[in-house]
Design a protein around this motif. Structure first.
Motif, short mmCIF file in Angstrom:
data_model
loop_
_atom_site.label_atom_id
_atom_site.label_comp_id
_atom_site.label_asym_id
_atom_site.label_seq_id
_atom_site.Cartn_x
_atom_site.Cartn_y
_atom_site.Cartn_z
N GLY A 1 -50.22 -0.96 25.35
CA GLY A 1 -50.50 0.43 26.01
C GLY A 1 -49.55 0.37 27.59
O GLY A 1 -49.58 0.97 28.05
N GLY A 2 -49.95 -1.17 27.95
CA GLY A 2 -49.83 -1.53 29.86
C GLY A 2 -47.73 -1.52 29.64
O GLY A 2 -47.13 -0.65 30.20
N VAL A 3 -47.27 -1.56 28.72
CA VAL A 3 -45.53 -1.71 28.89
C VAL A 3 -45.31 0.12 28.12
O VAL A 3 -44.74 0.35 29.26
N ALA A 4 -45.96 0.94 27.24
CA ALA A 4 -45.91 2.58 27.53
C ALA A 4 -46.02 2.94 28.22
O ALA A 4 -45.11 3.48 28.92
N ALA A 5 -46.89 2.40 29.28
CA ALA A 5 -47.57 3.24 30.15
C ALA A 5 -47.02 3.64 31.85
O ALA A 5 -46.56 4.39 32.09
N GLY A 6 -46.42 1.90 31.23
CA GLY A 6 -45.42 2.12 32.79
C GLY A 6 -43.80 2.38 32.38
O GLY A 6 -43.46 3.51 33.54
N PHE A 7 -43.93 2.72 31.15
CA PHE A 7 -42.33 3.21 30.75
C PHE A 7 -42.46 4.44 30.67
O PHE A 7 -41.78 5.92 31.41
N VAL A 8 -43.48 5.16 30.39
CA VAL A 8 -44.17 6.97 30.77
C VAL A 8 -44.17 7.12 32.05
O VAL A 8 -43.07 7.86 32.38
N LEU A 9 -44.65 6.41 32.32
CA LEU A 9 -44.80 6.68 34.07
C LEU A 9 -43.29 6.61 35.61
O LEU A 9 -43.18 7.25 36.20
N TRP B 1 -41.27 7.20 33.70
CA TRP B 1 -39.39 7.66 33.19
C TRP B 1 -40.05 9.25 34.15
O TRP B 1 -39.30 10.55 34.53
N ILE B 2 -41.18 10.10 34.59
CA ILE B 2 -41.72 11.35 34.70
C ILE B 2 -41.36 11.18 36.35
O ILE B 2 -40.63 11.87 36.61
N PHE B 3 -41.44 10.06 37.15
CA PHE B 3 -41.30 9.53 38.28
C PHE B 3 -39.86 9.56 38.88
O PHE B 3 -39.10 10.20 39.49
N ASP B 4 -38.94 9.36 37.87
CA ASP B 4 -37.69 8.96 37.65
C ASP B 4 -37.16 10.92 37.39
O ASP B 4 -36.47 11.17 38.26
N THR B 5 -37.75 11.74 36.28
CA THR B 5 -37.32 12.91 36.13
C THR B 5 -37.79 13.41 37.44
O THR B 5 -37.01 14.48 38.07
N LEU C 1 -38.60 13.08 40.83
CA LEU C 1 -37.89 12.15 41.81
C LEU C 1 -35.58 11.96 41.84
O LEU C 1 -35.37 12.51 43.33
N GLY C 2 -35.54 12.46 40.56
CA GLY C 2 -33.79 12.62 40.00
C GLY C 2 -33.63 11.07 40.37
O GLY C 2 -31.88 11.02 41.18
N THR C 3 -34.10 10.43 40.35
CA THR C 3 -33.44 9.32 40.16
C THR C 3 -33.45 8.33 39.38
O THR C 3 -34.87 8.62 38.67
N THR C 4 -32.61 7.65 38.77
CA THR C 4 -32.12 7.39 37.29
C THR C 4 -32.98 6.41 36.88
O THR C 4 -33.72 6.43 36.20
N PRO C 5 -32.35 5.25 36.93
CA PRO C 5 -33.16 4.24 36.79
C PRO C 5 -34.38 3.49 37.56
O PRO C 5 -34.91 2.46 36.76
N MET C 6 -34.71 3.67 38.39
CA MET C 6 -35.65 2.99 39.61
C MET C 6 -36.57 2.66 39.07
O MET C 6 -37.48 1.81 39.05
N PHE C 7 -37.22 3.79 39.38
CA PHE C 7 -38.66 4.12 38.87
C PHE C 7 -39.37 3.46 37.69
O PHE C 7 -40.39 2.69 37.27
N LEU C 8 -38.19 4.37 36.60
CA LEU C 8 -38.31 3.28 35.06
C LEU C 8 -38.33 1.89 34.67
O LEU C 8 -39.27 1.42 34.33
#
Length: 116
Positions: free
Chosen positions: A58-66, A68-72, A74-81
């Motif tokens: 859950g921790g890994v998946a939630a961090g990945f999804v959040l 990806w959502i912030f990157d999408t 804000l338009g920042t490609t891998p930073m928030f992911l």
């Protein structure tokens, strides 16, 4: 003419047979009770293992999804992911460490999820 064994009434019940049947019934009852106690479900260690696994996934998946959502958004490609991925992984490991640092007697009673 003497009475032979074949002249005995076949419906006459033998004491040994009835005693054997009573012992058999009591043994079957004991085994059903034992099987009922064994098959109650997962024990404490299985529940704890499932809890640790759910924190890790859950921790890994939630961090990945959040991330990806912030990157999408804000338009920042891998930073928030990457940031949220490692943050979620860190939180998962912290929760697992908190579980493993509890005394063994308290682990079974501390199954509630309370954040410190």
């Amino acid at each position: 003419m003497a009475a032979s064994e074949s002249d005995r009434d076949p419906l006459e019940e033998d004491v040994r047979v009835s005693s054997l049947e009573e012992r058999l019934v009591s043994a079957q009852t004991r085994e059903r009770i034992k099987a009922g106690h064994r098959n109650k479900g997962p024990d404490e260690s299985q529940r704890l293992g499932a809890r640790v696994l759910s924190y890790l996934i859950g921790g890994v998946a939630a961090g990945f999804v959040l991330g990806w959502i912030f990157d999408t958004w804000l338009g920042t490609t891998p930073m928030f992911l990457l940031l949220f991925f490692f943050l979620g992984t860190g939180v998962a490991f912290r929760k697992i460490y908190m579980i493993s640092s509890q005394p063994v007697d308290d682990i079974g009673t501390a199954l509630t999820d309370d954040d410190d």
